[in-house]
Design an enzyme around this catalytic site. Structure first.
Site, PDB file in Angstrom:
ATOM      1  N   TYR A  22     -39.283  27.794   8.210  1.00  0.00           N
ATOM      2  CA  TYR A  22     -39.420  29.190   7.812  1.00  0.00           C
ATOM      3  C   TYR A  22     -39.307  30.069   9.043  1.00  0.00           C
ATOM      4  O   TYR A  22     -39.868  29.762  10.095  1.00  0.00           O
ATOM      5  CB  TYR A  22     -40.768  29.422   7.120  1.00  0.00           C
ATOM      6  N   HIS A 172     -47.042  36.490  -0.146  1.00  0.00           N
ATOM      7  CA  HIS A 172     -46.564  35.287   0.544  1.00  0.00           C
ATOM      8  C   HIS A 172     -47.656  34.272   0.877  1.00  0.00           C
ATOM      9  O   HIS A 172     -47.378  33.269   1.537  1.00  0.00           O
ATOM     10  CB  HIS A 172     -45.772  35.687   1.801  1.00  0.00           C
ATOM     11  N   ARG A 202     -30.722  38.150   3.628  1.00  0.00           N
ATOM     12  CA  ARG A 202     -31.041  36.778   3.992  1.00  0.00           C
ATOM     13  C   ARG A 202     -30.755  35.884   2.792  1.00  0.00           C
ATOM     14  O   ARG A 202     -30.569  36.379   1.684  1.00  0.00           O
ATOM     15  CB  ARG A 202     -32.507  36.646   4.426  1.00  0.00           C
ATOM     16  N   ASN A 204     -32.262  32.423   0.737  1.00  0.00           N
ATOM     17  CA  ASN A 204     -33.350  31.466   0.581  1.00  0.00           C
ATOM     18  C   ASN A 204     -32.803  30.328  -0.272  1.00  0.00           C
ATOM     19  O   ASN A 204     -31.969  30.554  -1.147  1.00  0.00           O
ATOM     20  CB  ASN A 204     -34.531  32.140  -0.118  1.00  0.00           C
ATOM     21  N   GLU A 244     -30.892  32.023  -3.270  1.00  0.00           N
ATOM     22  CA  GLU A 244     -31.109  33.439  -3.559  1.00  0.00           C
ATOM     23  C   GLU A 244     -30.505  34.262  -2.429  1.00  0.00           C
ATOM     24  O   GLU A 244     -30.884  34.091  -1.265  1.00  0.00           O
ATOM     25  CB  GLU A 244     -32.606  33.750  -3.639  1.00  0.00           C
ATOM     26  N   TYR A 295     -43.903  22.447  -1.235  1.00  0.00           N
ATOM     27  CA  TYR A 295     -43.929  23.835  -1.711  1.00  0.00           C
ATOM     28  C   TYR A 295     -42.689  24.139  -2.557  1.00  0.00           C
ATOM     29  O   TYR A 295     -42.772  24.808  -3.594  1.00  0.00           O
ATOM     30  CB  TYR A 295     -44.027  24.818  -0.530  1.00  0.00           C
ATOM     31  N   LYS A 296     -41.533  23.638  -2.127  1.00  0.00           N
ATOM     32  CA  LYS A 296     -40.297  23.902  -2.866  1.00  0.00           C
ATOM     33  C   LYS A 296     -40.196  23.080  -4.149  1.00  0.00           C
ATOM     34  O   LYS A 296     -39.272  23.257  -4.929  1.00  0.00           O
ATOM     35  CB  LYS A 296     -39.069  23.635  -1.972  1.00  0.00           C
TER      36      LYS A 296
HETATM   37  C1  HEM Z   1     -39.822  42.628   0.808  1.00  0.00           C
HETATM   38  C2  HEM Z   1     -39.524  41.981  -0.251  1.00  0.00           C
HETATM   39  C3  HEM Z   1     -39.961  40.570  -0.535  1.00  0.00           C
HETATM   40  C4  HEM Z   1     -40.587  40.144  -1.656  1.00  0.00           C
HETATM   41  C5  HEM Z   1     -40.975  41.006  -2.844  1.00  0.00           C
HETATM   42  C6  HEM Z   1     -40.785  38.718  -1.530  1.00  0.00           C
HETATM   43  C7  HEM Z   1     -41.378  37.928  -2.488  1.00  0.00           C
HETATM   44  C8  HEM Z   1     -41.541  36.562  -2.402  1.00  0.00           C
HETATM   45  C9  HEM Z   1     -42.171  35.739  -3.410  1.00  0.00           C
HETATM   46  C10 HEM Z   1     -42.753  36.260  -4.711  1.00  0.00           C
HETATM   47  C11 HEM Z   1     -42.148  34.462  -2.986  1.00  0.00           C
HETATM   48  C12 HEM Z   1     -42.728  33.252  -3.737  1.00  0.00           C
HETATM   49  C13 HEM Z   1     -44.185  33.129  -3.374  1.00  0.00           C
HETATM   50  C14 HEM Z   1     -44.949  32.187  -4.312  1.00  0.00           C
HETATM   51  O1  HEM Z   1     -44.819  30.955  -4.164  1.00  0.00           O
HETATM   52  O2  HEM Z   1     -45.695  32.695  -5.172  1.00  0.00           O
HETATM   53  C15 HEM Z   1     -41.486  34.455  -1.698  1.00  0.00           C
HETATM   54  C16 HEM Z   1     -41.226  33.334  -0.962  1.00  0.00           C
HETATM   55  C17 HEM Z   1     -40.724  33.376   0.316  1.00  0.00           C
HETATM   56  N1  HEM Z   1     -40.393  34.510   1.039  1.00  0.00           N
HETATM   57 FE1  HEM Z   1     -40.404  36.412   0.384  1.00  0.00          FE
HETATM   58  N2  HEM Z   1     -40.278  38.305  -0.331  1.00  0.00           N
HETATM   59  C18 HEM Z   1     -39.770  39.404   0.315  1.00  0.00           C
HETATM   60  C19 HEM Z   1     -39.167  39.405   1.544  1.00  0.00           C
HETATM   61  C20 HEM Z   1     -39.081  38.317   2.367  1.00  0.00           C
HETATM   62  C21 HEM Z   1     -38.499  38.333   3.683  1.00  0.00           C
HETATM   63  C22 HEM Z   1     -37.869  39.549   4.347  1.00  0.00           C
HETATM   64  C23 HEM Z   1     -38.614  37.066   4.179  1.00  0.00           C
HETATM   65  C24 HEM Z   1     -38.183  36.492   5.504  1.00  0.00           C
HETATM   66  C25 HEM Z   1     -37.489  37.137   6.397  1.00  0.00           C
HETATM   67  C26 HEM Z   1     -39.248  36.266   3.161  1.00  0.00           C
HETATM   68  C27 HEM Z   1     -39.512  34.921   3.274  1.00  0.00           C
HETATM   69  C28 HEM Z   1     -39.959  34.104   2.259  1.00  0.00           C
HETATM   70  C29 HEM Z   1     -39.999  32.653   2.348  1.00  0.00           C
HETATM   71  C30 HEM Z   1     -39.605  31.792   3.552  1.00  0.00           C
HETATM   72  C31 HEM Z   1     -40.469  32.190   1.133  1.00  0.00           C
HETATM   73  C32 HEM Z   1     -40.643  30.718   0.726  1.00  0.00           C
HETATM   74  C33 HEM Z   1     -39.406  30.327  -0.046  1.00  0.00           C
HETATM   75  C34 HEM Z   1     -39.136  28.861  -0.243  1.00  0.00           C
HETATM   76  O3  HEM Z   1     -39.547  28.014   0.531  1.00  0.00           O
HETATM   77  O4  HEM Z   1     -38.382  28.526  -1.189  1.00  0.00           O
HETATM   78  N3  HEM Z   1     -39.527  37.057   2.090  1.00  0.00           N
HETATM   79  N4  HEM Z   1     -41.139  35.744  -1.363  1.00  0.00           N
END
Ligand code: HEM
Length: 316
Positions: A22, A172, A202, A204, A244, A295-296
């Site tokens: 991450y 997060h 970005r 994901n 995504e 987690y994934k």
């Molecule tokens: C600003 C708007 C954003 C929203 C609304 C958002 C929302 C979310 C949500 C709802 C999750 C899933 C959390 C769960 O398990 O309940 C998530 C996962 C994650 N987000 Fe965000 N996020 C945003 C921006 C970002 C940004 C800018 C980054 C990194 C630069 C980021 C990095 C991550 C990562 C690394 C995960 C884990 C994903 C995975 O391993 O599959 N997010 N985010």
């Protein structure tokens, strides 16, 4: 339900590195387009609208103070649809009187910009029904960002209803290791510095057993079981790489951030046809720490996928 796509259009998520961790992997978005219309447009729009009809509380949320930001998001998206896909969408604006024509879908809507009584739905809910992306509005106040509005039909195992009103860090919290080295704080600071006219994006990624786009937390019992059904016979067909494409736009008047999420899926049997992808992903998945795989949601069938990728590599 199937919504997989051609290999040529698939947004491959990995950069040079054969190790995945991450990080803040956002980069400037050029050209600055918030949306993308693909071959699955009609199919995915119909799916979205069906979900919104059946599960309105699960798929849409808004706080009253987001109305200005919602109009800004509508303005940005309708103008971009007409500009970048002129054969599919037309927008005529005459002062406050707007006519949006979705030629692709065969729908026309007149309304007065800024007057909610002239649309059947809230602006974000209206515009979200014309794009494949999920749309989230993060509002900035008190040195923080809050999820105050969103239309979400294709979540990767999370809940808009549950996350509504939460701050960036609160949203997060479930991600293991996201707080270490203040990663969440650094990303929050980065987001709050985003300027209008300079959007970021970005990618994901995850693996998923099945090809459902609507993998909401609320329906986990319906789709989560497929993880136990992955075998060496069906792995190439059943398991998909889910990517995504996420984009971040500052809305200058309301100072909110529009976060668009476009979900793409490709079955492994297609993905592995491109040898460099097969080689790199095989290394990444082999090395991936358990806490990220857990987690994934891929730990249950990771070994089956690895064996499949190795066998394919041997054939090259
Ligand atoms: C600003 C708007 C954003 C929203 C609304 C958002 C929302 C979310 C949500 C709802 C999750 C899933 C959390 C769960 O398990 O309940 C998530 C996962 C994650 N987000 Fe965000 N996020 C945003 C921006 C970002 C940004 C800018 C980054 C990194 C630069 C980021 C990095 C991550 C990562 C690394 C995960 C884990 C994903 C995975 O391993 O599959 N997010 N985010």
């Amino acid at each position: 339900m199937a919504s997989t796509e051609k290999i040529s259009a698939f947004p491959y998520p990995f950069v040079e590195n054969n190790v995945y961790r991450y990080s803040n992997n956002a980069i400037p978005l050029n050209p600055p387009i918030a949306i993308e219309v693909t071959d699955s447009y009609i199919e995915e729009l119909n799916l979205k609208r069906g979900l919104l009809k059946m599960h309105p509380k699960r798929c849409f949320h808004s706080e009253p103070h987001t109305m200005d930001a919602q109009w800004e998001a509508l303005d940005l998206i309708l103008n971009q649809l007409a500009e970048y896909y002129p054969e599919k969408f037309k927008l005529v604006t005459n002062g406050g009187h707007w006519i949006f024509n979705n030629l692709h879908k065969g729908e026309k809507q007149s309304f007065t910009f800024g007057d909610p009584t002239t649309l059947d739905r809230e602006p974000l809910d209206f515009v979200g029904r014309h794009v494949q992306e999920d749309l989230i509005l993060m509002m900035q106040r008190d040195g923080d960002l809050f999820l105050d509005a969103g239309q979400l039909c294709f979540p990767a195992n999370w809940s808009l209803y549950f996350d509504a009103g939460m701050s960036f860090k609160e949203i997060h919290t479930p991600i293991p290791g996201f707080q270490s080295a203040s990663l969440d704080e650094r990303i929050l600071q980065f987001l709050m510095r985003i300027e209008a006219g300079s959007p970021w994006w970005r990618k994901n990624w995850s693996l998923m057993a099945g090809n459902r786009l609507d993998t909401s937390l609320e329906t986990f019992a319906e789709w989560g079981q497929a993880r136990k059904k992955v075998t060496k016979e069906n792995v190439g067909e059943l398991v998909h790489l889910r990517v995504e494409v996420q984009k971040l736009f500052r809305l200058p008047k309301s100072n909110g951030i529009l976060f668009t999420i476009h979900t793409h899926m490709l079955p492994l049997e297609q993905f592995i046809k491109h040898t460099p992808w097969l080689e790199q992903f095989s290394s990444i998945l082999q090395e991936l720490p358990d806490f990220i795989a857990d987690y994934k949601g891929i730990s249950l069938y990771r070994e089956v996928v690895l064996e499949y990728l190795e066998k394919e590599l041997e054939k090259r």
